[in-house]
Design a protein around this motif. Structure first.
Motif, PDB file in Angstrom:
ATOM      1  N   GLU A  49     135.491   5.377  72.718  1.00  0.00           N
ATOM      2  CA  GLU A  49     135.891   6.042  71.482  1.00  0.00           C
ATOM      3  C   GLU A  49     135.176   7.375  71.290  1.00  0.00           C
ATOM      4  OE1 GLU A  49     134.944   3.269  68.432  1.00  0.00           O
ATOM      5  OE2 GLU A  49     135.997   1.596  69.406  1.00  0.00           O
ATOM      6  N   ARG A  50     134.254   7.684  72.161  1.00  0.00           N
ATOM      7  CA  ARG A  50     133.440   8.895  72.007  1.00  0.00           C
ATOM      8  C   ARG A  50     133.676   9.835  73.177  1.00  0.00           C
ATOM      9  NH1 ARG A  50     127.904   5.565  70.457  1.00  0.00           N
ATOM     10  NH2 ARG A  50     128.799   4.475  68.685  1.00  0.00           N
ATOM     11  N   ASP A  51     133.650  11.102  72.907  1.00  0.00           N
ATOM     12  CA  ASP A  51     133.775  12.090  73.981  1.00  0.00           C
ATOM     13  C   ASP A  51     132.388  12.256  74.594  1.00  0.00           C
ATOM     14  OD1 ASP A  51     134.341  14.111  75.704  1.00  0.00           O
ATOM     15  OD2 ASP A  51     135.372  15.368  74.243  1.00  0.00           O
ATOM     16  N   TYR A  52     132.027  11.313  75.442  1.00  0.00           N
ATOM     17  CA  TYR A  52     130.661  11.211  75.955  1.00  0.00           C
ATOM     18  C   TYR A  52     130.200  12.506  76.629  1.00  0.00           C
ATOM     19  CZ  TYR A  52     126.813   9.420  78.859  1.00  0.00           C
ATOM     20  OH  TYR A  52     125.612   9.226  79.478  1.00  0.00           O
ATOM     21  N   LEU A  53     130.981  13.015  77.572  1.00  0.00           N
ATOM     22  CA  LEU A  53     130.553  14.183  78.337  1.00  0.00           C
ATOM     23  C   LEU A  53     130.383  15.422  77.472  1.00  0.00           C
ATOM     24  CD1 LEU A  53     132.425  13.974  81.755  1.00  0.00           C
ATOM     25  CD2 LEU A  53     129.957  13.995  81.361  1.00  0.00           C
ATOM     26  N   ALA A  54     131.267  15.615  76.507  1.00  0.00           N
ATOM     27  CA  ALA A  54     131.184  16.811  75.668  1.00  0.00           C
ATOM     28  C   ALA A  54     130.120  16.679  74.593  1.00  0.00           C
ATOM     29  CB  ALA A  54     132.543  17.095  75.030  1.00  0.00           C
ATOM     30  N   SER A  55     129.987  15.495  74.009  1.00  0.00           N
ATOM     31  CA  SER A  55     129.116  15.349  72.848  1.00  0.00           C
ATOM     32  C   SER A  55     127.657  15.103  73.174  1.00  0.00           C
ATOM     33  CB  SER A  55     129.633  14.200  71.969  1.00  0.00           C
ATOM     34  OG  SER A  55     130.931  14.479  71.495  1.00  0.00           O
ATOM     35  N   MET A  56     127.359  14.685  74.411  1.00  0.00           N
ATOM     36  CA  MET A  56     125.966  14.364  74.741  1.00  0.00           C
ATOM     37  C   MET A  56     125.047  15.573  74.618  1.00  0.00           C
ATOM     38  SD  MET A  56     125.663  14.144  78.878  1.00  0.00           S
ATOM     39  CE  MET A  56     126.886  12.872  79.099  1.00  0.00           C
ATOM     40  N   TRP A  57     125.617  16.775  74.677  1.00  0.00           N
ATOM     41  CA  TRP A  57     124.788  17.980  74.622  1.00  0.00           C
ATOM     42  C   TRP A  57     124.623  18.530  73.209  1.00  0.00           C
ATOM     43  CZ3 TRP A  57     123.050  17.674  79.247  1.00  0.00           C
ATOM     44  CH2 TRP A  57     123.879  17.380  80.317  1.00  0.00           C
ATOM     45  N   MET A  58     125.420  18.047  72.269  1.00  0.00           N
ATOM     46  CA  MET A  58     125.501  18.677  70.963  1.00  0.00           C
ATOM     47  C   MET A  58     124.555  18.010  69.968  1.00  0.00           C
ATOM     48  SD  MET A  58     127.629  20.909  71.867  1.00  0.00           S
ATOM     49  CE  MET A  58     128.000  21.724  70.322  1.00  0.00           C
ATOM     50  N   THR A  85     142.283   9.688  81.102  1.00  0.00           N
ATOM     51  CA  THR A  85     142.015  10.174  79.755  1.00  0.00           C
ATOM     52  C   THR A  85     140.509  10.338  79.541  1.00  0.00           C
ATOM     53  OG1 THR A  85     141.858   7.949  78.818  1.00  0.00           O
ATOM     54  CG2 THR A  85     144.067   8.953  78.932  1.00  0.00           C
ATOM     55  N   VAL A  86     140.151  11.014  78.453  1.00  0.00           N
ATOM     56  CA  VAL A  86     138.734  11.170  78.124  1.00  0.00           C
ATOM     57  C   VAL A  86     138.080   9.804  77.985  1.00  0.00           C
ATOM     58  CG1 VAL A  86     137.127  11.939  76.331  1.00  0.00           C
ATOM     59  CG2 VAL A  86     139.015  13.435  77.047  1.00  0.00           C
ATOM     60  N   ALA A  87     138.777   8.872  77.330  1.00  0.00           N
ATOM     61  CA  ALA A  87     138.230   7.526  77.152  1.00  0.00           C
ATOM     62  C   ALA A  87     138.071   6.825  78.489  1.00  0.00           C
ATOM     63  CB  ALA A  87     139.134   6.710  76.233  1.00  0.00           C
ATOM     64  N   GLY A  88     139.070   6.953  79.347  1.00  0.00           N
ATOM     65  CA  GLY A  88     139.017   6.283  80.638  1.00  0.00           C
ATOM     66  C   GLY A  88     137.931   6.799  81.545  1.00  0.00           C
ATOM     67  N   LYS A  89     137.628   8.081  81.441  1.00  0.00           N
ATOM     68  CA  LYS A  89     136.595   8.683  82.293  1.00  0.00           C
ATOM     69  C   LYS A  89     135.181   8.436  81.784  1.00  0.00           C
ATOM     70  CE  LYS A  89     139.515  12.526  83.885  1.00  0.00           C
ATOM     71  NZ  LYS A  89     139.678  14.006  83.836  1.00  0.00           N
ATOM     72  N   SER A  90     135.064   7.958  80.574  1.00  0.00           N
ATOM     73  CA  SER A  90     133.736   7.849  79.972  1.00  0.00           C
ATOM     74  C   SER A  90     132.837   6.866  80.717  1.00  0.00           C
ATOM     75  CB  SER A  90     133.857   7.425  78.503  1.00  0.00           C
ATOM     76  OG  SER A  90     134.489   6.164  78.389  1.00  0.00           O
ATOM     77  N   PHE A  91     133.409   5.777  81.209  1.00  0.00           N
ATOM     78  CA  PHE A  91     132.589   4.802  81.923  1.00  0.00           C
ATOM     79  C   PHE A  91     132.022   5.409  83.207  1.00  0.00           C
ATOM     80  CE2 PHE A  91     135.449   2.120  79.415  1.00  0.00           C
ATOM     81  CZ  PHE A  91     134.537   1.258  78.829  1.00  0.00           C
ATOM     82  N   GLY A  92     132.859   6.127  83.937  1.00  0.00           N
ATOM     83  CA  GLY A  92     132.390   6.759  85.168  1.00  0.00           C
ATOM     84  C   GLY A  92     131.312   7.794  84.906  1.00  0.00           C
ATOM     85  N   ALA A  93     131.449   8.523  83.790  1.00  0.00           N
ATOM     86  CA  ALA A  93     130.437   9.537  83.458  1.00  0.00           C
ATOM     87  C   ALA A  93     129.087   8.888  83.179  1.00  0.00           C
ATOM     88  CB  ALA A  93     130.902  10.335  82.240  1.00  0.00           C
ATOM     89  N   PHE A  94     129.094   7.819  82.408  1.00  0.00           N
ATOM     90  CA  PHE A  94     127.834   7.127  82.105  1.00  0.00           C
ATOM     91  C   PHE A  94     127.266   6.475  83.359  1.00  0.00           C
ATOM     92  CE2 PHE A  94     125.508   3.288  80.672  1.00  0.00           C
ATOM     93  CZ  PHE A  94     124.483   3.923  79.992  1.00  0.00           C
ATOM     94  N   LYS A  95     128.124   5.859  84.147  1.00  0.00           N
ATOM     95  CA  LYS A  95     127.682   5.188  85.369  1.00  0.00           C
ATOM     96  C   LYS A  95     127.072   6.188  86.351  1.00  0.00           C
ATOM     97  CE  LYS A  95     130.940   3.399  87.744  1.00  0.00           C
ATOM     98  NZ  LYS A  95     132.069   2.532  88.125  1.00  0.00           N
ATOM     99  N   GLY A  96     127.629   7.401  86.396  1.00  0.00           N
ATOM    100  CA  GLY A  96     127.075   8.421  87.274  1.00  0.00           C
ATOM    101  C   GLY A  96     125.644   8.775  86.902  1.00  0.00           C
TER     102      GLY A  96
END
Length: 422
Positions: A152-161, A207-218
């Motif tokens: 539900e969160r735009d993890y990659l974009a929001s982690m920096w803000m 989608t942004v939601a679908g990619k969020s798990f891979g971003a965190f896992k990376g």
């Protein structure tokens, strides 16, 4: 393990083996984990001791207390001060004719003969822990709660803000640093949550939601590499004599009172909470080393004392990048603190929250208050543009010297995007 008649578990607290003093929050997390371990071992009849500063940390003495004939040590990477403690304990055990077996810190959680790395790691808790079987504040329960809302969160974009970072990220980095949550556990939990989400949401992988798990896992995946590769950069730096004026500068930077709002706000948030996002960590280190000209050893020491999630391979890496000991061939990493403020905090809400002195300024001046005739802040400690020019010139002058001595090689990581999980 087989071949041993019984066990005693001895934990020597970080301060008892040369690590910096832990923050109160970090200590609370580790003490809660120690209490869980003590209860677990007690139920199995296994003695468990924690020794820290002021205690007798002699491993040989612990062996005598509990009648142990062999010591198996988890070999974690450490700084020179920590390794000195390890050598002392090894000498004590050798003098007492007690064998010391060292097990690699990553391999100790893995199955396999001869230190093999099988596909399935051995996790500190059973892989399947039923929902509700853990208290809400257990690190695995906290991880699972985060994974439920991650899409539900735009993890990659929001982690920096600033501001959005605390809603979009896991905020579990202190558990990772403290060892109360392992990278193996986080990876296994994330993969399980990812599979479940994609089963329930077919066709949403891109989608942004679908990619969020891979971003965190990376980010989880890269963490062990950083700790192994960069954990000893502090040993390249030595405390140097420091003038009273420079000491004052260090304290003003630490307190967030240098007159430039964005890095000041970052340091105030760090002092108050023990955590800031990775982009702000970059800014804090760049500003201190490059623009304020603070001694790198002093900068790293301050950050080590303030971060709840302090880990040498991450905190000292930021200092090393700005000191030219890492990625020197890429040129100086000098961040403009005003531009960073406008990019990361366009509505000025972050700097106004952490610098309440700015309340009297009209909108548009919070990132450069010195431009307003009634600025409530003192003049900046440095002219950031002039300081940046000087830093680039100084970098050019020292580049041949850095190139003439061994400079640590680094893997092809982008230090701006990959760090410990947040």
């Amino acid at each position: 393990m087989t071949g041993y008649g019984g066990f005693t578990v001895l934990r020597i607290a970080p301060e008892g083996r040369g690590r910096p003093r832990r923050t109160p929050h970090r200590r609370a997390l580790e003490e809660a984990a120690e209490a869980r371990l003590e209860a677990h071992f007690s139920a199995k009849g296994i003695p468990f001791e924690v020794r820290g500063p002021g205690d007798d940390t002699s491993v040989a003495a612990a062996c005598r207390r509990h009648g142990c004939s062999v010591v198996i040590r988890n070999a974690a990477d450490g700084m020179a001060a920590e390794l000195a403690h390890h050598r002392r304990w090894a000498d004590e055990l050798a003098a007492a004719c007690i064998p010391l077996l060292t097990v690699n810190g990553e391999m100790i959680r893995r199955k396999g003969a001869g230190g093999a790395r099988p596909d399935v790691p051995f996790l500190s808790d059973a892989v399947e822990v039923a929902p509700g079987a853990l208290p809400d504040d257990h690190p695995i329960a906290l991880l699972r709660a985060f994974l439920r809302v991650l899409p539900e969160r735009d993890y990659l974009a929001s982690m920096w803000m600033p501001g959005r970072d605390r809603l979009s990220t896991s905020l579990l980095s202190t558990h990772f640093a403290a060892g109360t949550l392992s990278s193996d556990r986080a990876r296994a939990e994330t993969e399980a949550a990812e599979r479940a989400w994609h089963r329930a949401n077919p066709g949403q992988a891109r989608t942004v939601a679908g990619k969020s798990f891979g971003a965190f896992k990376g980010r989880v995946r890269y963490r062990p590499g950083f700790l192994t590769t960069f954990s000893r950069y502090e040993d390249d730096l030595r405390p140097l004599p420091i003038t009273p004026e420079m000491r004052r500068r260090v304290e003003v930077w630490r307190d967030g009172c240098t007159g430039i709002p964005m890095p000041d706000a970052a340091m105030r948030e760090l002092k108050a909470t023990g955590w800031i996002n990775f982009r702000l960590r970059q800014l804090a280190a760049s500003y201190a080393v490059q623009l304020l000209g603070l001694p790198p050893f002093e900068v790293g020491t301050v950050l080590a004392e303030l971060f709840d999630d302090y880990e040498p391979g991450i905190t000292w890496l930021q200092v090393a990048i700005n000191d030219g000991r890492v990625n020197q061939d890429r040129g100086p990493r000098i961040l403009n603190p005003v531009k960073q403020g406008r990019d990361l905090d366009p509505d000025e809400s972050y700097v106004r929250a952490w610098l309440p002195e700015l309340a009297s300024l009209p909108a548009g001046f919070a990132h450069e208050p010195w431009l307003h005739p009634a600025s409530p802040l003192p003049p900046p400690l440095v002219d950031h543009l002039a300081a940046a020019r000087a830093a680039r010139a100084a970098w050019g002058a020292k580049s041949p010297a850095l190139g003439a001595r061994p400079v640590h090689e680094t893997p092809s990581f982008d230090f701006g995007e990959r760090n410990a999980p947040r």
